[in-house]
Scaffold this motif. Structure first.
Motif, short mmCIF file in Angstrom:
data_model
loop_
_atom_site.label_atom_id
_atom_site.label_comp_id
_atom_site.label_asym_id
_atom_site.label_seq_id
_atom_site.Cartn_x
_atom_site.Cartn_y
_atom_site.Cartn_z
N CYS A 49 -2.14 -10.09 -3.58
CA CYS A 49 -2.29 -8.64 -3.63
C CYS A 49 -3.71 -8.34 -4.09
O CYS A 49 -4.52 -9.26 -4.29
CB CYS A 49 -1.26 -8.02 -4.59
SG CYS A 49 -1.16 -6.22 -4.52
N GLY A 50 -4.03 -7.08 -4.23
CA GLY A 50 -5.34 -6.68 -4.71
C GLY A 50 -5.51 -5.18 -4.59
O GLY A 50 -4.69 -4.49 -3.99
N SER A 51 -6.56 -4.66 -5.15
CA SER A 51 -6.82 -3.23 -5.12
C SER A 51 -7.46 -2.82 -3.80
O SER A 51 -8.39 -3.47 -3.31
CB SER A 51 -7.76 -2.83 -6.27
OG SER A 51 -7.15 -3.06 -7.52
N ASP A 52 -6.95 -1.73 -3.23
CA ASP A 52 -7.53 -1.12 -2.04
C ASP A 52 -8.58 -0.12 -2.52
O ASP A 52 -8.25 0.91 -3.09
CB ASP A 52 -6.43 -0.43 -1.23
CG ASP A 52 -6.96 0.21 0.04
OD1 ASP A 52 -8.18 0.14 0.28
OD2 ASP A 52 -6.15 0.77 0.80
N GLU A 53 -9.85 -0.44 -2.29
CA GLU A 53 -10.92 0.30 -2.96
C GLU A 53 -11.77 1.16 -2.01
O GLU A 53 -12.86 1.59 -2.37
CB GLU A 53 -11.81 -0.68 -3.72
CG GLU A 53 -11.02 -1.44 -4.78
CD GLU A 53 -11.84 -2.38 -5.63
OE1 GLU A 53 -11.39 -2.72 -6.73
OE2 GLU A 53 -12.93 -2.78 -5.21
N HIS A 54 -11.26 1.40 -0.81
CA HIS A 54 -11.99 2.24 0.13
C HIS A 54 -11.14 3.43 0.54
O HIS A 54 -9.96 3.48 0.24
CB HIS A 54 -12.42 1.43 1.36
CG HIS A 54 -13.27 0.25 1.04
ND1 HIS A 54 -13.04 -1.01 1.55
CD2 HIS A 54 -14.35 0.14 0.21
CE1 HIS A 54 -13.95 -1.85 1.07
NE2 HIS A 54 -14.75 -1.17 0.25
N GLY A 55 -11.75 4.38 1.20
CA GLY A 55 -10.98 5.52 1.70
C GLY A 55 -11.24 6.80 0.94
O GLY A 55 -11.85 6.83 -0.14
#
Length: 711
Positions: A49-55
């Motif tokens: 897993c991991g952080s979604d850091e765009h958008g």
């Protein structure tokens, strides 16, 4: 298929805020339970897993806080990662999409599709803020909702009435960055031709997954496919994100829903050099754990991307959960109506398993469920403490008192049918729990664990070793039966540690410490055995596994929710633009927010006699439906204890009929009947209107008898 390895993914949370318990219940807790079970089975498994850091949500948060998008993701990535670790979510890696390895992986993926001629290059007109020289994402466009009249609806959704929108549907659209009226301007993007993969997706999902995937997952996918697929843009005009790796694509980034699922691949690359074994070998089982709002992306768009690229395995399972509401209302991060995980950890130290238990026992596996602090208290006190914890504690106390703190021996001649039945129940419970976990029915599996502890309590109560030892002479006479009873209860305790471990790992660890065994005993192959603790082995004194939740704690948490909601409203009212930090990628303006309603003027004073004329009663909504040709009206059937009443209420813009079934409400019971749209309404439901215009039911804090008088 006999899979050799397992790759488990959990949806990448947006790093624009903390995680709340709805996230845990919907995705991360079931994923962790399943992974821990696979590890206990000694299967080859990776959990990524991991952080979604765009958008857009990241840039909006940056504007609100007057900092850079990078500052935002750094702050919330750390909070999210620490929250997961504290709750025992046992990722093999928790990465982030701002890492260089992710940029390289997603750009290489895009380049492969581009070189293969997969993309369609399309020029279109999109909304543009000329004063800021920026194309506007849907969330950057505000206007009047055509459904409810909210003047601050977003270009993708009205947060007041919940209607999904497009910018073209908004009345009087304006830029959220400058309040300027946006104009249409031509721009060029690369589109993924989903329509060309429709036939393949039909065969793979509609024909191949009908009996394999959960009905909610399969049904949503089939609905999308039946409606026909269209090409989707995989790039955006933005300064924040993964740059499009083409020489003529300056100022363009990969669409967040293109690069985010590739984050699973890049995280696996970061974790192990053997990443291709997990992504490219047909004997790997890929399982995506997500919430229902991500079904389309994980079941249609991402698989089509993988198919177009070639060489990757496809998801075998996507056991998506529904949503978890809080105290009868939908979670709203903008209104701070949520139970934040990092705050729970501070408020309830060393009580991680208590929350894991309640969230799993009430998991929204097949429908939206509701979390209430009262249920949190009831399940903790009546199930964890009174059933599971009580059995373990009684067993250890009696073993130390009657068996000198050691595992007692068993005289075969004294074994009876009840003893044999308990051994059978242990084996059957193991088989049932195993089947539940293999079928992603975690709520049912946890029930089986508690039910086995319940059977242990009954067995202990039926044998009553305390009654067999009231005097030294009586104990000497009955020591053989006392030993058998406590021997089996200790073996059951060891089995409970194994079976509960995927669900409550902190508890299983405490139990291992009490039994003085290494955690290797928690391997799944040991479950069902009744010789796990050797005769004569000394065990530690018991420690309480759980504590009761007090009424005051419940009241404090409910009040905290209400207080946070009021603070959120105040912040929205008082929020002013802040200067951006140096290097910010977005203009330093504050996102316009919906103005709070002014407090209504107080009505004329009345006497106590006037108030006494009102007959206020508690009722429960048992049926709700929309009134034809009346957008604002719902027809409600109320259980009033001694009768069922019909009440017509103007709340249709705020609540869907199916959301309020079972809701307890306060009713003006002696209001004169009135016909509305041809329906006789007998009474009125009391509602409070919050500062943001939202309606809130006036309901009892605890469940009351229908027909109870409100004094």
């Amino acid at each position: 298929m006999d899979f050799k390895r397992y790759l488990i993914t959990a949806a990448l949370p947006y790093a624009n805020g903390p995680v709340h318990i709805g996230h845990l219940a919907g995705c991360y807790l079931p994923a962790d339970i399943y992974t821990r079970y696979l590890r206990a089975q000694k299967r080859d498994v990776k959990f990524v897993c991991g952080s979604d850091e765009h958008g857009v949500p990241i840039t909006i948060r940056a504007m609100k806080e007057g900092i850079t998008p990078q500052d935002v993701v750094d702050k919330y990535h750390a909070i999210i990662k620490d929250s997961f670790a504290a709750m025992g979510i046992s990722f093999d890696i928790y990465s982030r999409t701002s890492n260089a390895i992710h940029h390289d992986t997603s750009q290489a993926f895009f380049t492969k599709l581009y070189n293969d001629g997969v993309f369609e290059e399309i020029e279109s007109e999109q909304y543009y803020d000329a004063s800021k020289d920026l194309f506007l994402a849907d969330r950057y466009i505000l206007g009047t909702c055509p459904v409810c009249g909210n003047e601050n609806a977003y270009g993708d959704q009205c947060e007041r009435c919940g209607t999904s929108l497009s910018p073209e549907q908004l009345l009087n659209p304006r830029s959220a960055l400058s309040s300027a009226v946006p104009v249409k301007k031509k721009t060029r993007h690369w589109y993924f031709p989903l329509d060309k993969y429709e036939a393949w997706l039909q065969a793979w999902i509609v024909d191949g997954k009908k009996d394999a995937w959960k009905p909610n997952v399969y049904g949503q996918c089939k609905s999308w496919l039946d409606s026909g697929l269209q090409p989707r843009a995989m790039t955006r005009d933005s300064a924040w994100g993964v740059p499009v790796p083409l020489p003529d694509a300056k100022g363009k980034v990969l669409y967040v829903w293109f690069d985010a699922p590739i984050g699973y691949i890049s995280a696996t690359k970061e974790l192990t050099n053997q990443w291709s074994d997990y992504w490219c070998s047909e004997d790997t089982k890929l399982v995506h754990f997500i919430g229902k709002d991500n079904i389309v992306f994980h079941c249609i768009i991402f698989p089509a991307m993988l198919k177009a690229h070639g060489g990757f395995v496809l998801p075998e399972q996507v056991p998506a959960n529904e949503f978890l509401n809080i105290e009868g209302e939908k979670v709203s991060t903008s209104r701070n109506w949520a139970v934040w995980v990092h705050e729970y950890i501070k408020d309830f130290p060393d009580q991680q398993d208590t929350l894991r238990y309640v969230l799993c026992a009430n998991a929204p596996e097949t429908k939206d469920n509701d979390f209430t602090w009262k249920e949190f208290q009831d399940r903790t006190n009546n199930e964890l403490v009174s059933i599971f914890g009580n059995f373990i504690n009684r067993t250890f106390v009696l073993m130390h008192k009657l068996c000198k703190g050691k595992v007692p021996p068993v005289q075969d001649a004294l074994i009876n049918d009840a003893d044999r039945q308990l051994g059978t129940e242990i084996m059957l419970a193991k088989q049932r729990i195993e089947q539940c976990l293999e079928e992603y029915k975690f709520r049912d599996g946890l029930f089986e664990v508690i039910d086995l502890a319940r059977k242990g309590n009954k067995y202990l109560q039926d044998n009553a070793p305390w009654s067999l030892s009231k005097t030294p002479e009586l104990q000497l006479e009955n020591q053989g039966r006392i030993d058998i009873c406590l021997h089996l209860c200790l073996q059951l305790t060891a089995n409970l540690a194994i079976l509960v471990n995927p669900f409550l790992p902190f508890t299983a660890g405490k139990m291992c410490k009490m039994m003085k065994v290494v955690e290797r005993m928690l391997e799944w192959g040991n479950a069902g055995k009744t010789n796990l603790l050797k005769v004569g082995y000394s065990l530690r004194e018991p420690e309480l596994l759980f504590r009761k939740i007090e009424d005051s704690e419940v009241l404090d948490q409910v009040e905290k929710l209400r207080s946070n909601l009021n603070k959120a409203t105040t912040v929205n009212m008082e929020q002013t633009p802040q200067p951006a930090a140096a290097g910010t990628a977005v203009p330093a303006t504050t996102e316009p927010t919906e103005p709070a309603l002014a407090a209504p003027a107080q009505k004329p004073e009345i006497s106590i006699d006037d108030f006494a004329k009102m007959d206020l009663r508690v009722g429960t909504i048992v049926k709700a439906e929309k009134v034809e040709k009346a957008d604002k009206l719902l027809k409600l059937e109320l259980d009033m204890g001694t009768e069922t009443r019909t009440v017509v209420s103007g709340i249709a813009l705020h609540f869907k009929p199916e959301e309020i079934i079972g809701k307890q409400v306060t009713v003006v019971a002696n209001l004169a009947p009135r016909k509305m749209r041809g329906i006789e309404s007998r009474g009125m439901i009391l509602m409070a209107q919050n500062g943001d215009g939202r309606l809130i039911f006036v309901s009892p804090l605890e469940v009351a008898d229908n027909g109870s008088e409100v004094r």
